[in-house]
Design a protein around this motif. Sequence first.
Motif, PDB file in Angstrom:
ATOM      1  N   GLY A 143       3.325-114.558  10.338  1.00 15.06           N
ATOM      2  CA  GLY A 143       3.308-113.889  11.632  1.00 15.06           C
ATOM      3  C   GLY A 143       1.906-113.807  12.209  1.00 15.06           C
ATOM      4  O   GLY A 143       1.695-114.032  13.400  1.00 15.06           O
ATOM      5  N   MET A 144       0.927-113.458  11.355  1.00 12.05           N
ATOM      6  CA  MET A 144      -0.459-113.384  11.814  1.00 12.05           C
ATOM      7  C   MET A 144      -0.967-114.763  12.223  1.00 12.05           C
ATOM      8  O   MET A 144      -1.682-114.914  13.235  1.00 12.05           O
ATOM      9  N   LEU A 145      -0.568-115.780  11.460  1.00 16.17           N
ATOM     10  CA  LEU A 145      -0.992-117.142  11.783  1.00 16.17           C
ATOM     11  C   LEU A 145      -0.457-117.569  13.143  1.00 16.17           C
ATOM     12  O   LEU A 145      -1.204-118.134  13.976  1.00 16.17           O
ATOM     13  N   LEU A 146       0.819-117.275  13.398  1.00 14.29           N
ATOM     14  CA  LEU A 146       1.391-117.630  14.699  1.00 14.29           C
ATOM     15  C   LEU A 146       0.726-116.830  15.821  1.00 14.29           C
ATOM     16  O   LEU A 146       0.468-117.360  16.902  1.00 14.29           O
ATOM     17  N   ALA A 147       0.440-115.556  15.566  1.00 12.77           N
ATOM     18  CA  ALA A 147      -0.216-114.721  16.589  1.00 12.77           C
ATOM     19  C   ALA A 147      -1.578-115.294  16.975  1.00 12.77           C
ATOM     20  O   ALA A 147      -1.949-115.303  18.154  1.00 12.77           O
ATOM     21  N   THR A 148      -2.327-115.786  15.988  1.00 13.81           N
ATOM     22  CA  THR A 148      -3.642-116.375  16.309  1.00 13.81           C
ATOM     23  C   THR A 148      -3.475-117.650  17.115  1.00 13.81           C
ATOM     24  O   THR A 148      -4.261-117.936  18.021  1.00 13.81           O
ATOM     25  N   ARG A 149      -2.438-118.432  16.794  1.00 11.76           N
ATOM     26  CA  ARG A 149      -2.185-119.666  17.561  1.00 11.76           C
ATOM     27  C   ARG A 149      -1.833-119.329  19.003  1.00 11.76           C
ATOM     28  O   ARG A 149      -2.327-119.954  19.942  1.00 11.76           O
ATOM     29  N   VAL A 168       3.689-125.362  22.280  1.00  7.47           N
ATOM     30  CA  VAL A 168       3.834-124.841  20.914  1.00  7.47           C
ATOM     31  C   VAL A 168       5.271-125.028  20.428  1.00  7.47           C
ATOM     32  O   VAL A 168       5.510-125.444  19.283  1.00  7.47           O
ATOM     33  N   LEU A 169       6.240-124.738  21.318  1.00  2.53           N
ATOM     34  CA  LEU A 169       7.649-124.876  20.934  1.00  2.53           C
ATOM     35  C   LEU A 169       7.995-126.337  20.630  1.00  2.53           C
ATOM     36  O   LEU A 169       8.644-126.629  19.618  1.00  2.53           O
ATOM     37  N   VAL A 170       7.541-127.232  21.488  1.00  2.00           N
ATOM     38  CA  VAL A 170       7.795-128.660  21.261  1.00  2.00           C
ATOM     39  C   VAL A 170       7.119-129.109  19.964  1.00  2.00           C
ATOM     40  O   VAL A 170       7.693-129.847  19.153  1.00  2.00           O
ATOM     41  N   LEU A 194      10.385-117.955  26.094  1.00  2.00           N
ATOM     42  CA  LEU A 194       9.661-118.980  25.338  1.00  2.00           C
ATOM     43  C   LEU A 194       9.012-118.398  24.085  1.00  2.00           C
ATOM     44  O   LEU A 194       9.047-119.008  23.009  1.00  2.00           O
ATOM     45  N   VAL A 195       8.401-117.208  24.211  1.00  3.28           N
ATOM     46  CA  VAL A 195       7.785-116.575  23.043  1.00  3.28           C
ATOM     47  C   VAL A 195       8.837-116.310  21.962  1.00  3.28           C
ATOM     48  O   VAL A 195       8.613-116.569  20.773  1.00  3.28           O
ATOM     49  N   THR A 196      10.013-115.817  22.386  1.00  7.71           N
ATOM     50  CA  THR A 196      11.091-115.549  21.423  1.00  7.71           C
ATOM     51  C   THR A 196      11.520-116.825  20.700  1.00  7.71           C
ATOM     52  O   THR A 196      11.686-116.836  19.468  1.00  7.71           O
ATOM     53  N   LEU A 197      11.683-117.904  21.468  1.00  7.86           N
ATOM     54  CA  LEU A 197      12.070-119.173  20.856  1.00  7.86           C
ATOM     55  C   LEU A 197      10.999-119.688  19.898  1.00  7.86           C
ATOM     56  O   LEU A 197      11.308-120.199  18.812  1.00  7.86           O
ATOM     57  N   VAL A 198       9.722-119.544  20.300  1.00  7.72           N
ATOM     58  CA  VAL A 198       8.623-119.991  19.429  1.00  7.72           C
ATOM     59  C   VAL A 198       8.646-119.226  18.112  1.00  7.72           C
ATOM     60  O   VAL A 198       8.520-119.815  17.027  1.00  7.72           O
ATOM     61  N   VAL A 199       8.811-117.904  18.173  1.00  7.36           N
ATOM     62  CA  VAL A 199       8.828-117.091  16.957  1.00  7.36           C
ATOM     63  C   VAL A 199       9.994-117.497  16.054  1.00  7.36           C
ATOM     64  O   VAL A 199       9.835-117.672  14.839  1.00  7.36           O
ATOM     65  N   LEU A 200      11.190-117.673  16.647  1.00  8.69           N
ATOM     66  CA  LEU A 200      12.363-118.037  15.848  1.00  8.69           C
ATOM     67  C   LEU A 200      12.191-119.404  15.190  1.00  8.69           C
ATOM     68  O   LEU A 200      12.493-119.569  14.002  1.00  8.69           O
ATOM     69  N   VAL A 201      11.700-120.373  15.955  1.00  8.05           N
ATOM     70  CA  VAL A 201      11.529-121.729  15.403  1.00  8.05           C
ATOM     71  C   VAL A 201      10.428-121.743  14.346  1.00  8.05           C
ATOM     72  O   VAL A 201      10.576-122.377  13.292  1.00  8.05           O
ATOM     73  N   PHE A 202       9.327-121.030  14.606  1.00  4.44           N
ATOM     74  CA  PHE A 202       8.230-121.009  13.632  1.00  4.44           C
ATOM     75  C   PHE A 202       8.684-120.372  12.322  1.00  4.44           C
ATOM     76  O   PHE A 202       8.389-120.874  11.236  1.00  4.44           O
TER      77      PHE A 202
END
Length: 241
Positions: free
Chosen positions: A97-103, A150-152, A223-231
């Motif tokens: 989660g922290m890694l994705l937040a920094t990205r 990011v999502l792609v 988009l943020v929700t989709l990014v979090v779910l996919v990550f």
Amino acid sequence: MTNKFVTGVRSHGRAFFRARVNIALLVALPIVMIEGFGRAMGVVPDLPFMEVVPADQGRMLGALFSTAFITGLLGLFQIVSAQQADRRLVRTGFSPGMLLATRLATVAGFGLLVATVSFVVLYRSLSPNAPVIAFVSLALAGITYGLLGVLVGAVVPDELTGSLVLVFIADIDGFLGVGLKNTIAVKTLFPLHYPQTLFESAALDGAVAVENVVGGLVYGGVLVTLVVLVFRQTMRVEGLA
């Protein structure tokens, strides 16, 4: 936790500025696209379905397109080119989660930076009636496409495939942005619709439509929700979550 976040964002930023081609794209692409789009559309005669002077329409579209596309590519490369490094970081104890937040924070910073360059270039030939709202609209366009990148990047196998997907979406977005009234229902599904509507109303009329602000924020939230779910799913597949 704060130190890890700051360290992560700083590390991603340094990686960006170490690549000179990134800096060249950041400066050159907005100039080329804003002036190129303006000159290209400047030769188009006024048509019934176009609500704006073609040259001004072209420059505004160039500012939006350059901001969105550059940030989208940066978002894509943030994920695709760093997947192996991210997995090593998670295995050493870095929270996914922290890694994705920094990205995401780094992509948002890139969006603001690219929007600033595009706004300065555009301002030389077109002074928006509401400059602050116009700048915020450009930043929203950049951050929205950054999230899309990011999502792609989280679902495609390599940078080439991801770049082609972004080019395809951006091309359609740009085509619809020329002002075709009979495509409004379709335009709302594409990332540039709300930022572009906000930007044009701010630049030409000095007005702000609240429904477009809400629409742009909701689009970004999805988009943020989709990014979090996919990550999270990617990390789970790798056995790292």
